[in-house]
Design a protein around this motif. Sequence first.
Motif, PDB file in Angstrom:
ATOM      1  N   LEU A 324      22.027  68.803  22.770  1.00 49.75           N
ATOM      2  CA  LEU A 324      22.557  69.857  23.510  1.00 49.75           C
ATOM      3  C   LEU A 324      21.725  69.869  24.961  1.00 49.75           C
ATOM      4  N   LEU A 325      20.581  69.584  24.995  1.00 50.87           N
ATOM      5  CA  LEU A 325      19.888  69.610  26.278  1.00 50.87           C
ATOM      6  C   LEU A 325      20.461  68.523  27.312  1.00 50.87           C
ATOM      7  N   ILE A 326      20.439  67.164  26.467  1.00 49.78           N
ATOM      8  CA  ILE A 326      20.981  66.162  27.208  1.00 49.78           C
ATOM      9  C   ILE A 326      22.466  66.533  27.760  1.00 49.78           C
ATOM     10  N   ALA A 327      23.450  67.164  26.927  1.00 45.82           N
ATOM     11  CA  ALA A 327      24.727  67.414  27.457  1.00 45.82           C
ATOM     12  C   ALA A 327      24.680  68.580  28.545  1.00 45.82           C
ATOM     13  N   GLY A 328      23.543  69.535  28.373  1.00 44.27           N
ATOM     14  CA  GLY A 328      23.395  70.400  29.284  1.00 44.27           C
ATOM     15  C   GLY A 328      23.180  69.809  30.841  1.00 44.27           C
ATOM     16  N   LEU A 329      22.050  68.709  30.648  1.00 47.35           N
ATOM     17  CA  LEU A 329      21.690  68.170  31.911  1.00 47.35           C
ATOM     18  C   LEU A 329      23.061  67.596  32.637  1.00 47.35           C
ATOM     19  N   GLN A 330      23.775  66.680  31.763  1.00 55.61           N
ATOM     20  CA  GLN A 330      24.886  66.040  32.086  1.00 55.61           C
ATOM     21  C   GLN A 330      26.060  67.098  33.216  1.00 55.61           C
ATOM     22  N   SER A 331      26.288  68.064  32.097  1.00 54.06           N
ATOM     23  CA  SER A 331      27.256  69.059  32.746  1.00 54.06           C
ATOM     24  C   SER A 331      26.625  70.049  33.911  1.00 54.06           C
ATOM     25  N   ALA A 332      25.453  70.059  34.140  1.00 52.65           N
ATOM     26  CA  ALA A 332      25.019  70.839  35.280  1.00 52.65           C
ATOM     27  C   ALA A 332      25.606  70.301  36.759  1.00 52.65           C
ATOM     28  N   ALA A 333      26.105  69.158  36.507  1.00 53.93           N
ATOM     29  CA  ALA A 333      26.448  68.287  37.748  1.00 53.93           C
ATOM     30  C   ALA A 333      27.848  69.272  38.142  1.00 53.93           C
ATOM     31  N   LEU A 334      28.423  69.826  37.442  1.00 48.50           N
ATOM     32  CA  LEU A 334      29.874  70.481  37.602  1.00 48.50           C
ATOM     33  C   LEU A 334      29.749  71.448  38.762  1.00 48.50           C
ATOM     34  N   THR A 335      28.459  72.318  38.779  1.00 41.70           N
ATOM     35  CA  THR A 335      28.405  73.200  40.007  1.00 41.70           C
ATOM     36  C   THR A 335      28.339  72.578  41.306  1.00 41.70           C
ATOM     37  N   GLY A 336      28.014  71.418  41.426  1.00 41.92           N
ATOM     38  CA  GLY A 336      27.849  70.771  42.512  1.00 41.92           C
ATOM     39  C   GLY A 336      29.397  70.230  42.958  1.00 41.92           C
ATOM     40  N   TRP A 337      30.289  70.111  42.139  1.00 39.10           N
ATOM     41  CA  TRP A 337      31.471  69.547  42.471  1.00 39.10           C
ATOM     42  C   TRP A 337      32.277  70.505  43.312  1.00 39.10           C
ATOM     43  N   ARG A 354      33.535  80.698  43.228  1.00 46.77           N
ATOM     44  CA  ARG A 354      33.577  79.290  42.950  1.00 46.77           C
ATOM     45  C   ARG A 354      32.170  78.956  42.127  1.00 46.77           C
ATOM     46  N   LEU A 355      30.837  79.248  42.582  1.00 46.45           N
ATOM     47  CA  LEU A 355      29.844  79.122  41.755  1.00 46.45           C
ATOM     48  C   LEU A 355      29.808  79.875  40.203  1.00 46.45           C
ATOM     49  N   ARG A 356      30.234  81.107  40.372  1.00 49.05           N
ATOM     50  CA  ARG A 356      30.312  81.727  39.117  1.00 49.05           C
ATOM     51  C   ARG A 356      31.278  81.275  38.064  1.00 49.05           C
ATOM     52  N   SER A 357      32.605  80.756  38.662  1.00 50.18           N
ATOM     53  CA  SER A 357      33.538  79.925  37.775  1.00 50.18           C
ATOM     54  C   SER A 357      33.000  78.701  37.122  1.00 50.18           C
ATOM     55  N   ALA A 358      32.118  78.070  38.211  1.00 46.09           N
ATOM     56  CA  ALA A 358      31.824  76.833  37.683  1.00 46.09           C
ATOM     57  C   ALA A 358      30.657  76.859  36.508  1.00 46.09           C
ATOM     58  N   ALA A 359      29.788  77.987  36.703  1.00 44.61           N
ATOM     59  CA  ALA A 359      28.766  78.264  35.623  1.00 44.61           C
ATOM     60  C   ALA A 359      29.669  78.646  34.374  1.00 44.61           C
ATOM     61  N   ALA A 360      30.542  79.616  34.584  1.00 44.36           N
ATOM     62  CA  ALA A 360      31.306  80.038  33.341  1.00 44.36           C
ATOM     63  C   ALA A 360      31.898  78.861  32.439  1.00 44.36           C
ATOM     64  N   ASP A 362      30.919  75.724  32.673  1.00 47.49           N
ATOM     65  CA  ASP A 362      29.885  75.023  32.214  1.00 47.49           C
ATOM     66  C   ASP A 362      29.382  75.650  30.740  1.00 47.49           C
ATOM     67  N   ARG A 363      29.194  76.999  30.874  1.00 45.12           N
ATOM     68  CA  ARG A 363      28.828  77.629  29.504  1.00 45.12           C
ATOM     69  C   ARG A 363      29.976  77.290  28.650  1.00 45.12           C
ATOM     70  N   GLY A 364      31.048  77.539  28.968  1.00 52.58           N
ATOM     71  CA  GLY A 364      32.128  77.437  27.706  1.00 52.58           C
ATOM     72  C   GLY A 364      32.181  75.953  26.994  1.00 52.58           C
ATOM     73  N   ALA A 365      31.967  75.135  27.929  1.00 51.96           N
ATOM     74  CA  ALA A 365      31.732  73.693  27.330  1.00 51.96           C
ATOM     75  C   ALA A 365      30.638  73.472  26.456  1.00 51.96           C
ATOM     76  N   LEU A 366      29.262  74.100  26.758  1.00 48.69           N
ATOM     77  CA  LEU A 366      28.198  73.892  26.256  1.00 48.69           C
ATOM     78  C   LEU A 366      28.262  74.675  25.058  1.00 48.69           C
ATOM     79  N   THR A 367      29.183  75.871  25.007  1.00 46.15           N
ATOM     80  CA  THR A 367      28.956  76.632  23.736  1.00 46.15           C
ATOM     81  C   THR A 367      29.627  75.691  22.718  1.00 46.15           C
TER      82      THR A 367
END
Lengths: 419, 258
Positions: A324-337, A354-360, A362-367
């Motif tokens: 989960l941590l590794i997946a989190g490290l990967q998907s953190a890139a999304l906010t920079g897109w 934009r940032l709130r949506s990216a974080a949301a 990201d959270r959905g995917a990680l859930t």
Amino acid sequence: MDAGLDREWRRRALAFYKDCLPYLGDMARSGLPLALFALIIVGSASYAGLLERIPADFPAAALGTLLLTPALYWNPMRTWLQPADVVFLLPREAAMKGYLRRSWLHTLPGGLVLAAAVLLLYWPIRARVPADELTNWTPELLPALAAVLALKALAAAAAWRERQIAWSASRTALKLLRLAITVWLLYVWLEEHALTAAFVSAPAALLWWAASRLPKRIALPWERLIEEERRTESRYIRFFGWFTEVPSLQPSVRSRPWLSWIASRVPLRKRSTYTYLYSLSIARTELGGMLLRMTLLGMLCCYWLGESGWLDGWAAAACALLFLLIAGLQSAALTGWHRHVVWRHVYPLPESGRLRSAAAVDRGALTVVAALLWLAAGVPLLAAGLVAAPAAAALLAAVYVLLRPRRLLKRQQREDEED
Amino acid sequence: MSEFQAGAEVLQVKGLTGGYSPRRPVLHELDFTVRAGEMMGLIGLNGAGKSTTVKHLLGLMAPHRGEVKIGGTTLEADPERYRGSYAYVPEAPVLFEELTVEEHLRLTAMAYGLDEKRYAERRDRLLEEFRMGPKRGARAAHLSKGMKQKVMLMNALLAQPALYIIDEPFLGLDPLGIRSLLDRLTEERAKGAAILMSTHILSTVETYCDRFMLLHGGRIREMGTMDEVRMSRGAEGDTLEEIFYRVVEESDADGRGA
């Protein structure tokens, strides 16, 4: 060979490796060598232990086939070709044979070494299993090694021919045929008498070759090679991105209709604009592919550890959290897109959205990732009556997924301010 | 449909001086307006300052001096209203590689706050008009350059804003695409939209634009209707092309050129 083209090939290859050097330094400093060393020590100790416990009826040939198939099937090729080459090198296509031969020979030794290494690592398992009950035959290492190397060289040649196929449906069909033949031949070479195996190998190779003659071929598939080169290069850069800052890349995109339909569920309303965009981005780009592979691999590891009930289930719980941590490290890139697209300034939408949506997203995917990993680890543990480890894993995963967006947003805002 | 009365000033630019560095301004004291129901052509040589002007209007660059108002507000005063009042078509198509044609349209509909019904109506009409129906499910990466440009135009037309800012819209478009675009722009103008169109195709400006503005060396050298410019340059029957060359040569001769 055309001396100019030969020089160009060497210049490009050298430039690529020169570009990689600084990243290798960063990788060394990141503690990777130490981690690899530890992994080798722990790995070899547990491998020796595993060998002791192999039962007599273990399906060793099937495992060998499973391990060797990717090493034989996967045949990358570095051509260093770039989009501008369709203007500047295309007129010299007739002289490109030597250039491509160099590319082919450049990648082949690595592939042969990899295939041999996998076989040698696996061989102790094969040697542990006594003679096959039916054939009364235990294969020997040397013929198997020779066969694996020969099959690898043939597969590399076949992969080149596949690149030349003009129609994508025919290419896919041919690749599937090669995959099926590789699986079958490997199994035969690990299970049967060498003579029998050689006897079936020749017609199988001929069958593939005859099939490959049916569809139309392009002598030099420029566009495919350029695209492959772009993908390979971006794979390297993404890999280095795990350890250090790397230049941003054009994301490589796949359709994935079975995943991207989720975005069509986003309601048509102003505040969901970026949620829609980021959902499609994560579903279709390499990030989605990476998360998917990571989740599947993690689920497999979690399930194995969960089934074994190692360390009262804490090993499986730790494995789930690690993935989960590794997946989190990967998907953190999304906010920079999509930070530098003009639409960010043109759309009548606040930047914070934009940032709130990216974080949301990201959270959905990680859930989803967390839930799947937990199920793979937790179900066998709960079935075995182990409760503490899966409960703790669920709690920690939930805390991580819930607290993460705030940290992500803060980090991105800081980076934006630095820009 | 534009919320502005015909003739109302949708775009107001006053004393705009700007560029990448305050020490070297590219634009000098630009004053112009574009009204509702009006199509304004922006013409000039390469490097005349057309793209820099457009960037200032979009709010991508900050003016050194002067003010830009769209829909009666500046970007600082009300960013959402300012940005909601225009749609922009850049010179080179800028699409999201991972989105299909239809998904781009949906994204625009969301950004500009269209409801499902209006979105579906406008989407279907645009797909038909630009002959992009068969390509609605194609990802941007698989479109030709001309098709990408069509998608950009369709997105702008989908939003139906008060002002269209269009940079070189004809590059890469096929003849039918050019016709569709000009017909649609004429229609939007009739409905009350203001249009600022930067282009090198002078004959189109002459035929379709109500007024035009000739930029050279970051300054407005001529502005007005064809008749007004012919009067001021004193040559009856001259085409825009002839006037264009004359103005550029005269500006260069008096040392104020690019």
